[in-house]
Structure formats: structure tokens, C-alpha cells
Design a protein around this motif. Structure first.
Motif, PDB file in Angstrom:
ATOM      1  N   GLU A 178       2.497  12.113   2.826  1.00  0.00           N
ATOM      2  CA  GLU A 178       3.447  12.963   3.541  1.00  0.00           C
ATOM      3  C   GLU A 178       4.633  13.243   2.626  1.00  0.00           C
ATOM      4  O   GLU A 178       5.122  12.355   1.926  1.00  0.00           O
ATOM      5  N   THR A 179       5.074  14.485   2.645  1.00  0.00           N
ATOM      6  CA  THR A 179       6.231  14.899   1.839  1.00  0.00           C
ATOM      7  C   THR A 179       7.359  15.329   2.759  1.00  0.00           C
ATOM      8  O   THR A 179       7.169  16.187   3.627  1.00  0.00           O
ATOM      9  N   VAL A 180       8.509  14.719   2.564  1.00  0.00           N
ATOM     10  CA  VAL A 180       9.698  15.098   3.328  1.00  0.00           C
ATOM     11  C   VAL A 180      10.651  15.825   2.378  1.00  0.00           C
ATOM     12  O   VAL A 180      10.649  15.593   1.165  1.00  0.00           O
ATOM     13  N   TRP A 181      11.478  16.695   2.942  1.00  0.00           N
ATOM     14  CA  TRP A 181      12.331  17.550   2.123  1.00  0.00           C
ATOM     15  C   TRP A 181      13.795  17.313   2.448  1.00  0.00           C
ATOM     16  O   TRP A 181      14.182  17.200   3.606  1.00  0.00           O
ATOM     17  N   LEU A 182      14.571  17.240   1.398  1.00  0.00           N
ATOM     18  CA  LEU A 182      16.014  17.041   1.506  1.00  0.00           C
ATOM     19  C   LEU A 182      16.712  18.233   0.859  1.00  0.00           C
ATOM     20  O   LEU A 182      16.465  18.547  -0.303  1.00  0.00           O
TER      21      LEU A 182
ATOM     22  N   LYS B 127       0.798  -1.226   0.000  1.00  0.00           N
ATOM     23  CA  LYS B 127       0.000   0.000   0.000  1.00  0.00           C
ATOM     24  C   LYS B 127       0.837   1.285   0.000  1.00  0.00           C
ATOM     25  O   LYS B 127       0.279   2.368  -0.064  1.00  0.00           O
ATOM     26  N   VAL B 128       2.141   1.125   0.086  1.00  0.00           N
ATOM     27  CA  VAL B 128       3.004   2.307   0.140  1.00  0.00           C
ATOM     28  C   VAL B 128       3.545   2.610  -1.253  1.00  0.00           C
ATOM     29  O   VAL B 128       4.104   1.732  -1.910  1.00  0.00           O
ATOM     30  N   VAL B 129       3.395   3.838  -1.680  1.00  0.00           N
ATOM     31  CA  VAL B 129       3.825   4.240  -3.024  1.00  0.00           C
ATOM     32  C   VAL B 129       4.703   5.489  -2.907  1.00  0.00           C
ATOM     33  O   VAL B 129       4.287   6.484  -2.309  1.00  0.00           O
ATOM     34  N   PRO B 130       5.913   5.466  -3.477  1.00  0.00           N
ATOM     35  CA  PRO B 130       6.773   6.658  -3.467  1.00  0.00           C
ATOM     36  C   PRO B 130       6.454   7.585  -4.636  1.00  0.00           C
ATOM     37  O   PRO B 130       5.923   7.166  -5.662  1.00  0.00           O
ATOM     38  N   ASP B 131       6.793   8.840  -4.485  1.00  0.00           N
ATOM     39  CA  ASP B 131       6.564   9.834  -5.530  1.00  0.00           C
ATOM     40  C   ASP B 131       7.732  10.821  -5.524  1.00  0.00           C
ATOM     41  O   ASP B 131       7.992  11.479  -4.518  1.00  0.00           O
ATOM     42  N   LEU B 132       8.437  10.922  -6.678  1.00  0.00           N
ATOM     43  CA  LEU B 132       9.588  11.817  -6.784  1.00  0.00           C
ATOM     44  C   LEU B 132       9.312  12.997  -7.710  1.00  0.00           C
ATOM     45  O   LEU B 132      10.243  13.604  -8.236  1.00  0.00           O
ATOM     46  N   GLU B 133       8.046  13.333  -7.906  1.00  0.00           N
ATOM     47  CA  GLU B 133       7.705  14.409  -8.819  1.00  0.00           C
ATOM     48  C   GLU B 133       8.127  15.783  -8.304  1.00  0.00           C
ATOM     49  O   GLU B 133       8.204  16.739  -9.074  1.00  0.00           O
ATOM     50  N   ARG B 134       8.394  15.887  -7.003  1.00  0.00           N
ATOM     51  CA  ARG B 134       8.789  17.176  -6.437  1.00  0.00           C
ATOM     52  C   ARG B 134      10.302  17.350  -6.389  1.00  0.00           C
ATOM     53  O   ARG B 134      10.797  18.278  -5.762  1.00  0.00           O
TER      54      ARG B 134
END
Length: 351
Positions: free
Chosen positions: A115-119, A51-58
């Protein structure tokens, strides 16, 4: 996970010991819970891992050397019932594949949550950077056991060099050099007979070959055709990216040198060409540069260059690509950013 498993086994053994030593109903319930917990945890982790999906569009596709880059990594929970506790690590790799930074993130996703985390990281060199997500850990209810889900997700960031003007002199030979082209100047005349720059009245010392006889008969006076000046590439920048000792600093220096040279030629209104050998397709990539936009496009594509091994094939492709074509100057730039003008070193670049 070894410590958590050891802790769970210790609790299970203590509970079993107390169950046999004392006659208390609550101990029976705790023992049953401890015995059933691994199976329930396994079922939960199997369902949660899907059920977990990553997203790198940001993750921004473009950056600039010397400035910080802020990349966002989103994690989505597609489940409408399960809350998920996660942990993953983000690695930043440079063009050579070496890690130049990493950061670990933890959090909890509510059902259908995101949730979006920032690096944030610095850019010491220009080139291609990669944001890499290899895997994620999904923890069970109490955070004792976890399941590792492999992602293998990457997002590229092209770090552009700074386009700074460099000292050089463009000689009269280059200014007046006429190269073949499909485009002609509207501001200056030349010697190309295939295109007419303008038609004017006849003057003394004009050649009879340039007289426009039909128009002269119509105007009842001699009219002369002035030939056009072709806007061809008069300078060639050849990026000689051979295989050998590769370094991030060297690649960055090469990009900076090419960027500075090409933007300086653009500022001097000198149309030129950049070229490099692409061994994978056995061809020479050629890029005509006449303005800032085409210079930026060329650098953007140059970042994907790969070193070649076969020097003979590279020379054959070079000869075939430029057979019958002449340049006023050929500037060669190697993988360290060193320049040569027509095969010779220099202290001051004169084209």
C-alpha cells in the motif's frame, strides 16, 4: 495502549466473575480465550513485525520553492499468510532539523500486499527537506496490543530556489578581463600568445612579433597571427557560510541570492566561479559556471554546505586555492544572503 490494556483486563475480570457466578459452558470458552489471548498476540506480533518493509523510492529527490511536493511512502507485507494492521507517522523536517509537518497513516495489508500513502506539503523555503519514518506500530488480531518496530528511515528532498534575474551592470573592465583558462573563444580575439585565434594578412601598425614567418614564406606575403581570448572565470562568487545564528529563512535567502546572481551572469555570457569552504575536508570547493546546467549543478551541491568555525583555516585555504589567480570582481555572500562587491557594500551591483 493503556486504555486497550485496561479494557482487556476489565473484560477478563468480568468474564471470570460470570464464570464463577453462573454455570454456562460458553463462559468457560470465553475465559480460556481471554487467558490465552496475550500469549497468542505476542507470538503473532513477533512474527508480523519482521514482515513489514518500508519503501521511500516514491519520494521525489527534487522540488521547487513555492510549489507543493507530493511524496509517496510504500509499506510492503512480505508474509504470505498474515494480514497486518499498521499505523505510522510521517514527519517532514527542514534543513535545521525542525519538524514543519507530520501526518499519521493507518491501514491493513493483505498477505503479500503493498500500500502506498501520499503526503503533500508546501515549500516555503528552499534547502534540504527530509521525510522521516521513525517507527511503525503493528497491531494484533483485535487491535488490542501492538508492537513498535523502529525503522529510522529518511529520504531527502532538495528544494531548489527560483532562478530569477537580478539588476546588475557588467563593466567594460570585466568584459575585457582575460583570465587563465584551458578553453578559448572562437568568436573574439585577445592577448593570449599560447593559442592562435586566426591568421590574416599583414596590415599597417601590426606588430612584427605577430608575423607568422613560416606561413608568410609559403604564401609569399606577410601573414599575422591573432591571439586568442581565454574563456577563464572573471568573476568569483564566494559563499562565506560561517557558523553562528542559523535560520531556515537565512539559508533560503542565501541560496536564492546565489542562484539569481549566477543565472544573471550566465545570461550576460560572463563565465564565473563559485566557491565555498568545506571545513570537514579542509578544502575550498570551486565550481566553474558557464551555462544554466552548470549553474543548477552548483546550487544542487551548495545545498549540502555546512557552516565552518575556524575562520583562519578558511582564509588559508582561500589564499592557497587562488594564489596567482586574479578576478575582475569578487562578490561575497554571507549566510543571510547579503552581498558585498570586493569587500564593500553597494546599492547597485556593478562588476
Amino acid at each position: 495502549m493503556v486504555r486497550r490494556t485496561a479494557g482487556y483486563l476489565a473484560v477478563l475480570l468480568v468474564t471470570a466473575y460470570l464464570f464463577f457466578m453462573y454455570d454456562a459452558p460458553v463462559l468457560s470458552g470465553i475465559l480460556v480465550f481471554c487467558a490465552v489471548y496475550p500469549a497468542a498476540s505476542g507470538v503473532y506480533l513477533i512474527a508480523a513485525g519482521k514482515k513489514v518493509v518500508p519503501d521511500l523510492e516514491r519520494v521525489p529527490p527534487l522540488g521547487e520553492k513555492g510549489k507543493k511536493i507530493k511524496a509517496g511512502i510504500s509499506v510492503k507485507n512480505k508474509s504470505g499468510r498474515l494480514s497486518l494492521r499498521y499505523e505510522f507517522q510521517v514527519a517532514v523536517r527542514n534543513s535545521s532539523g525542525r519538524k514543519c509537518g507530520k501526518k499519521r497513516f493507518r491501514g491493513v495489508l493483505i498477505p503479500k500486499g503493498e500500500e502506498t500513502v501520499w503526503l503533500t506539503f508546501d515549500t516555503e523555503y528552499c534547502g534540504v527537506m527530509e521525510i522521516c519514518l521513525d517507527s511503525i506500530r503493528i497491531y494484533d488480531f483485535l487491535g488490542i496490543f501492538y508492537r513498535k518496530v523502529r525503522w529510522k528511515k529518511t529520504a531527502g528532498i532538495k528544494v531548489m530556489p527560483q532562478f530569477e534575474l537580478m539588476p546588475l551592470e557588467i563593466t567594460r573592465r570585466t568584459r575585457e578581463f582575460q583570465a587563465d583558462a584551458q578553453e578559448f573563444s572562437q568568436e573574439r580575439r585577445g592577448d593570449d600568445p599560447s593559442e592562435i585565434y586566426q591568421v590574416r594578412e599583414y596590415r599597417e601598425k601590426d606588430s612584427l612579433k605577430d608575423i607568422h614567418w613560416k606561413l608568410s614564406a609559403r604564401e609569399e606575403q606577410l601573414m599575422v597571427k591573432e591571439r586568442s581570448f581565454p574563456l577563464g572565470c572573471v568573476v568569483l562568487i564566494y559563499i562565506d557560510y560561517r557558523s553562528g545564528d542559523r535560520s531556515v529563512a537565512g539559508f533560503s535567502k542565501m541560496l536564492e541570492t546565489v542562484a539569481s546572481l549566477t543565472i544573471t551572469l550566465v545570461s550576460e555570457k560572463c563565465i564565473h566561479m563559485a566557491a565555498w569552504y568545506e571545513e570537514k575536508n579542509e578544502r575550498l570547493v570551486r565550481w566553474r559556471i558557464s551555462d544554466e546546467e552548470s549553474a543548477c549543478d552548483m546550487i544542487w551541491n551548495l545545498m549540502e554546505i555546512q557552516p565552518y568555525r575556524d575562520a583562519e583555516k578558511a582564509q588559508v585555504c582561500y589564499d592557497d586555492a587562488f594564489r596567482g589567480q586574479e578576478f575582475s570582481s569578487v562578490v561575497t555572500i554571507d549566510r543571510y544572503g547579503n552581498m558585498k562587491n570586493n569587500g564593500e557594500g553597494f546599492e547597485f551591483l556593478r562588476l
